[in-house]
Design an enzyme around this catalytic site. Sequence first.
Site, short mmCIF file in Angstrom:
data_model
loop_
_atom_site.label_atom_id
_atom_site.label_comp_id
_atom_site.label_asym_id
_atom_site.label_seq_id
_atom_site.Cartn_x
_atom_site.Cartn_y
_atom_site.Cartn_z
N LYS A 190 0.87 -1.19 0.00
CA LYS A 190 0.00 0.00 0.00
C LYS A 190 0.90 1.24 0.00
O LYS A 190 1.52 1.54 1.02
CB LYS A 190 -0.87 0.03 1.25
CG LYS A 190 -1.83 1.21 1.25
CD LYS A 190 -2.22 1.66 2.65
CE LYS A 190 -1.55 2.93 3.10
NZ LYS A 190 -1.60 4.07 2.20
N GLU A 265 10.32 1.47 10.25
CA GLU A 265 11.36 2.47 9.92
C GLU A 265 10.69 3.83 10.03
O GLU A 265 9.87 4.19 9.19
CB GLU A 265 11.88 2.25 8.50
CG GLU A 265 12.48 0.88 8.24
CD GLU A 265 13.73 0.61 9.04
OE1 GLU A 265 14.39 1.59 9.47
OE2 GLU A 265 14.03 -0.56 9.28
N CYS A 299 13.64 11.28 5.86
CA CYS A 299 13.78 10.82 7.24
C CYS A 299 15.20 11.10 7.73
O CYS A 299 15.44 11.26 8.92
CB CYS A 299 13.47 9.34 7.33
SG CYS A 299 14.37 8.37 6.12
N GLN A 346 1.43 19.21 4.77
CA GLN A 346 2.85 19.30 5.11
C GLN A 346 3.30 20.77 5.10
O GLN A 346 4.07 21.19 5.96
CB GLN A 346 3.70 18.47 4.14
CG GLN A 346 5.18 18.46 4.45
CD GLN A 346 5.51 17.95 5.85
OE1 GLN A 346 5.14 16.84 6.22
NE2 GLN A 346 6.21 18.76 6.65
N GLU A 400 10.33 16.33 14.73
CA GLU A 400 10.52 16.19 13.29
C GLU A 400 9.56 17.13 12.56
O GLU A 400 8.35 17.05 12.75
CB GLU A 400 10.27 14.75 12.86
CG GLU A 400 10.60 14.51 11.40
CD GLU A 400 10.30 13.10 10.92
OE1 GLU A 400 9.20 12.60 11.20
OE2 GLU A 400 11.17 12.50 10.26
P1 NAD Z 1 2.82 8.45 7.63
O1 NAD Z 1 3.18 7.74 8.88
O2 NAD Z 1 1.77 9.48 7.69
O3 NAD Z 1 2.33 7.40 6.55
C1 NAD Z 1 3.13 6.29 6.18
C2 NAD Z 1 2.22 5.23 5.57
O4 NAD Z 1 1.37 4.72 6.60
C3 NAD Z 1 1.29 5.76 4.48
O5 NAD Z 1 1.17 4.79 3.46
C4 NAD Z 1 -0.02 5.94 5.21
O6 NAD Z 1 -1.14 5.89 4.37
C5 NAD Z 1 0.01 4.77 6.17
N1 NAD Z 1 -0.83 4.89 7.37
C6 NAD Z 1 -1.27 6.02 7.97
N2 NAD Z 1 -2.01 5.71 9.06
C7 NAD Z 1 -2.02 4.36 9.15
C8 NAD Z 1 -2.58 3.43 10.09
N3 NAD Z 1 -3.30 3.84 11.12
N4 NAD Z 1 -2.38 2.11 9.88
C9 NAD Z 1 -1.64 1.69 8.84
N5 NAD Z 1 -1.09 2.52 7.93
C10 NAD Z 1 -1.27 3.83 8.08
O7 NAD Z 1 4.18 9.02 7.03
P2 NAD Z 1 4.40 9.87 5.70
O8 NAD Z 1 3.87 11.24 5.96
O9 NAD Z 1 3.93 9.13 4.51
O10 NAD Z 1 6.00 9.89 5.63
C11 NAD Z 1 6.77 10.72 6.43
C12 NAD Z 1 7.31 9.98 7.63
O11 NAD Z 1 7.98 8.81 7.22
C13 NAD Z 1 8.33 10.81 8.39
O12 NAD Z 1 8.10 10.67 9.77
C14 NAD Z 1 9.65 10.18 7.99
O13 NAD Z 1 10.70 10.36 8.92
C15 NAD Z 1 9.27 8.76 7.86
N6 NAD Z 1 10.22 8.04 7.02
C16 NAD Z 1 11.07 7.17 7.63
C17 NAD Z 1 12.03 6.50 6.88
C18 NAD Z 1 12.98 5.51 7.52
O14 NAD Z 1 13.50 4.67 6.81
N7 NAD Z 1 13.22 5.58 8.81
C19 NAD Z 1 12.11 6.73 5.50
C20 NAD Z 1 11.22 7.63 4.92
C21 NAD Z 1 10.27 8.28 5.69
#
Ligand code: NAD
Length: 511
Positions: A190, A265, A299, A346, A400
């Site tokens: 997804k 992650e 990230c 954002q 963050e």
């Molecule tokens: P997000 O947590 O809002 O969403 C990530 C994914 O989770 C999306 O596909 C979203 O639709 C899904 N999601 C949201 N709520 C959910 C739930 N309740 N249950 C299951 N899935 C759900 O993050 P984002 O805004 O897409 O990305 C930014 C974040 O990702 C930042 O915090 C960034 O640091 C992190 N990130 C981490 C890494 C890493 O490798 N550590 C890499 C890239 C991004």
Amino acid sequence: MATMEQKPAGVHTTAKTKVFKNFIGGEWVESRTGRTFENLNPADTREVVGIFQKSGKEDVDHAIETAKQAFRKWRLVPAPRRAEMLYKASELLIARKEEYARDMTREMGKVIKETRGDVQEAIDCGYYTAGEGRRLFGPTVPSELPNKFAMAIRQPLGVCAMITPWNFPMAIPSWKLFPALVAGNTAVIKPAQDTPLSTLNFVKTLHDAGIPAGVVNIVTGFGGEIGTPMVEHPAVRAVSLTGSTAVGRIVGQEAAKTFKHCSLELGGKNPMIVLDDANLDLALEGALWGAFGTTGQRCTATSRIIIQKGVYKKFVDELVARAKKLKVGNGLDESVDMGPAVNSSQMETDLKYIKIGKDEGAKMLCGGHRLEGEAYNHGWFVAPTVFADVDPKMRIAQEEIFGPVVSIIPCDGLENAIEIANDIEYGLSSSIYTKDVNKAFTAMRDLYAGITYINAPTIGAEVHLPFGGTKATGNGHREGGIGAIDFYTEWKSVYVDYSDKLQRAQIDRPE
Ligand code: NAD
């Protein structure tokens, strides 16, 4: 990206707007919900990149059941054959690199040289992981009993659920799908609702490379609406999420209820340390790239710069001068340095934190506002923003932001810098600029993070080393390299007794 409900004025879906479907069981299918959403270009929201399926639990169940059936055959395909398909996928990605990079810039805004890098990362990951198809090593050890053979083999888990963010919409899916597939698992992925096209492009490439029907399935839609049923489903044996720490907490707790493997992650607040003896020009170049690359939406973005007092003023003055010169705009323009925020929410977060920083008393030296003018009025553009004299306890130095906002913190020396760097909830990436080898090695040892760079910014991971972080950045797993294979397999120890008699371990000890 914006949904139908959030659609800004002036957006027109025309008959030419392409409708994209879910990919389940080797076929492109509409969502059983009958709902769709629009994916808009964040640099110009009048452009609809495509219409995508707004899936629900029924689509998730369908995809998982399909993946479960496909697993029965896929697990028996020899790993080197599976690997050949990965290799082929990488070759196809090379041919499609420019097309996919342009699609990615249109849907998430980062500049074209960076989206080319995103596709390249998937290519690198494919080649690396294809090699693992002939290297799924397990230990073979001498048995403690005569005429007995002892070894351990890696086994696939079954159906893996993958939930990905929007900032690396092809690279991150590749880090999950390639190792899962080479190990013999099947998958349902997804993508984030902001970037479905790039992940669809990737899954299409896997299909074109010969991955059989049902082995990889993609369901597009919104957050928990489809994320939750994926994590809850009893047939799913592993969940891999890259996303925010808040969502990681929810997903980790849910996955634990059914004892699924779970790799999280999550967020970061990455420090770059600059000591008095650093090559200042190099550090400035790194700071600019680390803080404002991908509009700060990495990230691993350099979001805190901790500078020793001897070079503090010079560094700050020069960084601000360079930040002011960055060209912000539509990432498809090759001369642009920084694109828009991915969506309005954002952008609002960026502006909210800028206000918090000012209210906290940090010194804002440039940026701090939404950009206006003909080139910006239809997008989510925020000016590169530098805060100086930041106290390490301020919220802008602790939380963050995920935008083009960097906090500069003065420090007394190495020990103080490491203390500030580590005094944070997260532990993803870190970096230090110094010419002193003793200080560099001390930092390598003492920075409590999953990644440390010497004389480079906090971004720039390569696919064959472990990637992940400490503390609230994750739950101890690593992507990249052999760690990913560890996550997508489980060990089976096998004992073959060819003595033709009962030999009791620990009891029948040969003299
Ligand atoms: P997000 O947590 O809002 O969403 C990530 C994914 O989770 C999306 O596909 C979203 O639709 C899904 N999601 C949201 N709520 C959910 C739930 N309740 N249950 C299951 N899935 C759900 O993050 P984002 O805004 O897409 O990305 C930014 C974040 O990702 C930042 O915090 C960034 O640091 C992190 N990130 C981490 C890494 C890493 O490798 N550590 C890499 C890239 C991004």
